[in-house]
Design a protein around this motif. Structure first.
Motif, PDB file in Angstrom:
ATOM      1  N   HIS A   1       1.296   3.650  -4.187  1.00 56.89           N
ATOM      2  CA  HIS A   1       0.195   4.612  -4.267  1.00 56.89           C
ATOM      3  C   HIS A   1       0.675   6.010  -3.947  1.00 56.89           C
ATOM      4  CE1 HIS A   1      -1.421   0.617  -3.493  1.00 56.89           C
ATOM      5  NE2 HIS A   1      -2.364   0.980  -4.336  1.00 56.89           N
TER       6      HIS A   1
ATOM      7  N   ILE B   1      -4.519   6.999   1.064  1.00 60.57           N
ATOM      8  CA  ILE B   1      -4.625   6.619  -0.343  1.00 60.57           C
ATOM      9  C   ILE B   1      -6.096   6.722  -0.754  1.00 60.57           C
ATOM     10  CG2 ILE B   1      -4.343   4.697  -1.972  1.00 60.57           C
ATOM     11  CD1 ILE B   1      -2.273   3.563   0.131  1.00 60.57           C
TER      12      ILE B   1
ATOM     13  N   PHE C   1       0.853  -1.200   0.000  1.00 63.28           N
ATOM     14  CA  PHE C   1       0.000   0.000   0.000  1.00 63.28           C
ATOM     15  C   PHE C   1       0.890   1.252   0.000  1.00 63.28           C
ATOM     16  CE2 PHE C   1      -4.653  -0.607   0.583  1.00 63.28           C
ATOM     17  CZ  PHE C   1      -4.694  -1.985   0.427  1.00 63.28           C
TER      18      PHE C   1
ATOM     19  N   SER D   1      -5.517   1.985   3.536  1.00 63.77           N
ATOM     20  CA  SER D   1      -5.808   3.144   2.679  1.00 63.77           C
ATOM     21  C   SER D   1      -5.870   4.405   3.530  1.00 63.77           C
ATOM     22  CB  SER D   1      -7.145   2.976   1.957  1.00 63.77           C
ATOM     23  OG  SER D   1      -7.101   1.858   1.125  1.00 63.77           O
TER      24      SER D   1
ATOM     25  N   ASN E   1      -9.391   5.723  -2.306  1.00 69.11           N
ATOM     26  CA  ASN E   1      -9.832   4.356  -2.577  1.00 69.11           C
ATOM     27  C   ASN E   1     -11.283   4.316  -2.994  1.00 69.11           C
ATOM     28  OD1 ASN E   1     -11.452   3.549   0.138  1.00 69.11           O
ATOM     29  ND2 ASN E   1      -9.708   4.853   0.608  1.00 69.11           N
TER      30      ASN E   1
END
Ligand code: PMP
Length: 353
Positions: free
Chosen positions: A98, A123, A94, A118, A125
């Motif tokens: 990203h 991040i 992850f 996330s 998502n």
């Protein structure tokens, strides 16, 4: 919360692990561990000599275990990275792949850590609904314009996608990374490791926690192209170079070398899963078709939360989520034949049959 916590984490919701009672008062069917002990060869590995060496740091390259895994899956050693559980591998991935330009998508109902990571790494998502029958619809993952992560079999449903579907997703997302989390693949699904030869955008993640009876040793691994593994190593060596401890390395190697025991255990779990499914179906349960070491079940006469509580009262621990989409269900890890027979008898009483 202290007054020092960074603003970015103040509203973050961490992952909630299943209960880990520290005594054996329950039949523990709540966190998808193996009901079987590790291979006898694993047990023979933990000797005094191995303990004496604990004064030394572990091998940061995890060479021995990496070579063993590579030989088992017939890939090069530089295509493997071993982590402190597959959760750590997921965290590295992850983080590594990203940024503001690269988001990720995954099913709305899946392994809870995807959402947690996330948030942790901020991040963007997209969470995609499952179908009405709790399946992943491959059409939803074609040309996503984002990285993709799928648990296959999915958790907590246990439903598995065939290799052809994974290949379609890889083909139509060739400029994005497709991560397939195969934590439960050894219980009847088909691994997509064979697709690594054809697709350079595939990252496969597996674990020793389930099919190799080593949840407590914390060993997971990534298999991918050597370039992707190099990227993951960049994160690992910037975070925790000695991420796998000496004992776990030795135990993992012994576990992987005892293929006969591994097959015996996974076969037994599959057989028990099928029998438990039939038994619960005769009691009126809907059991989603599982290729994992757990089943996801619901009954029209009892709420998921009530069934969970009633089982707990009778000494059986399973898993239930409050999430409205799946709150009718409980997830039951497949235990030994005897444990599942007990679950069946207790369930009969609860349902009033
Ligand atoms: N992926 C999935 C889908 C899981 O259910 C789990 C277990 N909670 C993991 C990864 C992590 O397993 P581990 O860190 O024990 O390897």
């Amino acid at each position: 919360m202290s007054r020092f916590l960074s603003k970015s984490f103040q509203s973050m919701k961490p992952y909630t692990p299943g209960e880990q009672p520290q005594n054996m008062q329950y039949i523990k069917l709540n966190t998808n561990e193996s009901p079987y002990a590790p291979s006898p060869k694993v047990l023979g590995t933990a000797n005094i000599a191995s303990l004496e060496n604990l004064r030394l740091y572990s091998d940061p390259e995890v060479k021995d275990l990496t070579n063993t895994i590579a030989a088992y899956y017939k890939v090069e050693s530089n295509q493997i990275l071993v982590g402190n559980g597959s959760d750590e591998i997921l965290a590295f991935a992850f983080q590594a792949f990203h940024d503001e330009n690269t988001a990720i998508c995954f099913p709305e109902i899946t392994y809870g850590f995807y959402k947690v990571f996330s948030n942790l790494y901020q991040i963007a998502n997209k969470q995609i609904s499952l179908t009405k029958d709790f399946k992943i619809d491959v059409e939803d993952y074609l040309n996503c314009g984002k990285n993709v992560i799928l648990a296959n079999p999915n958790a907590p449903t246990g439903i598995c996608l065939p290799l052809s579907d994974i290949e379609t997703i890889l083909k139509t997302n060739s400029n994005h990374l497709v991560m397939i989390d195969e934590a439960y693949i050894d219980f009847g699904g088909e691994s997509c490791i064979s697709l690594l030869k054809k697709y350079d955008n595939l990252l496969v993640i597996q674990t020793f926690s389930k099919s190799r009876s080593l949840a407590g040793a914390r060993i997971g691994f990534a298999i991918s192209s050597k370039e992707i593994i190099e990227d993951l190593n960049k994160i690992k060596f910037s975070f925790n170079p000695y991420n796998v401890n000496r004992l776990s390395m030795a135990l993992g190697k012994a576990a992987m070398e005892d293929d006969e025991y591994f097959k015996k255990c996974t076969d037994a779990i599959i057989k028990t899963r099928e029998k438990t499914t039939k038994n619960l179906e005769t009691l009126g349960f809907e059991v989603l078709p599982s290729k994992a070491n757990f089943i996801f079940v619901r009954h029209s006469k009892i709420k998921g939360s009530e069934y969970f509580k009633a089982l707990k009262q009778k000494g059986i621990l399973v898993r239930h989520w409050d999430d409205a989409l799946i709150s009718d269900f409980v997830r039951i890890t497949i235990g030994t034949e005897a444990q599942m027979e007990c679950l069946y008898q207790v369930t009969k009483e609860i349902i009033g049959l």
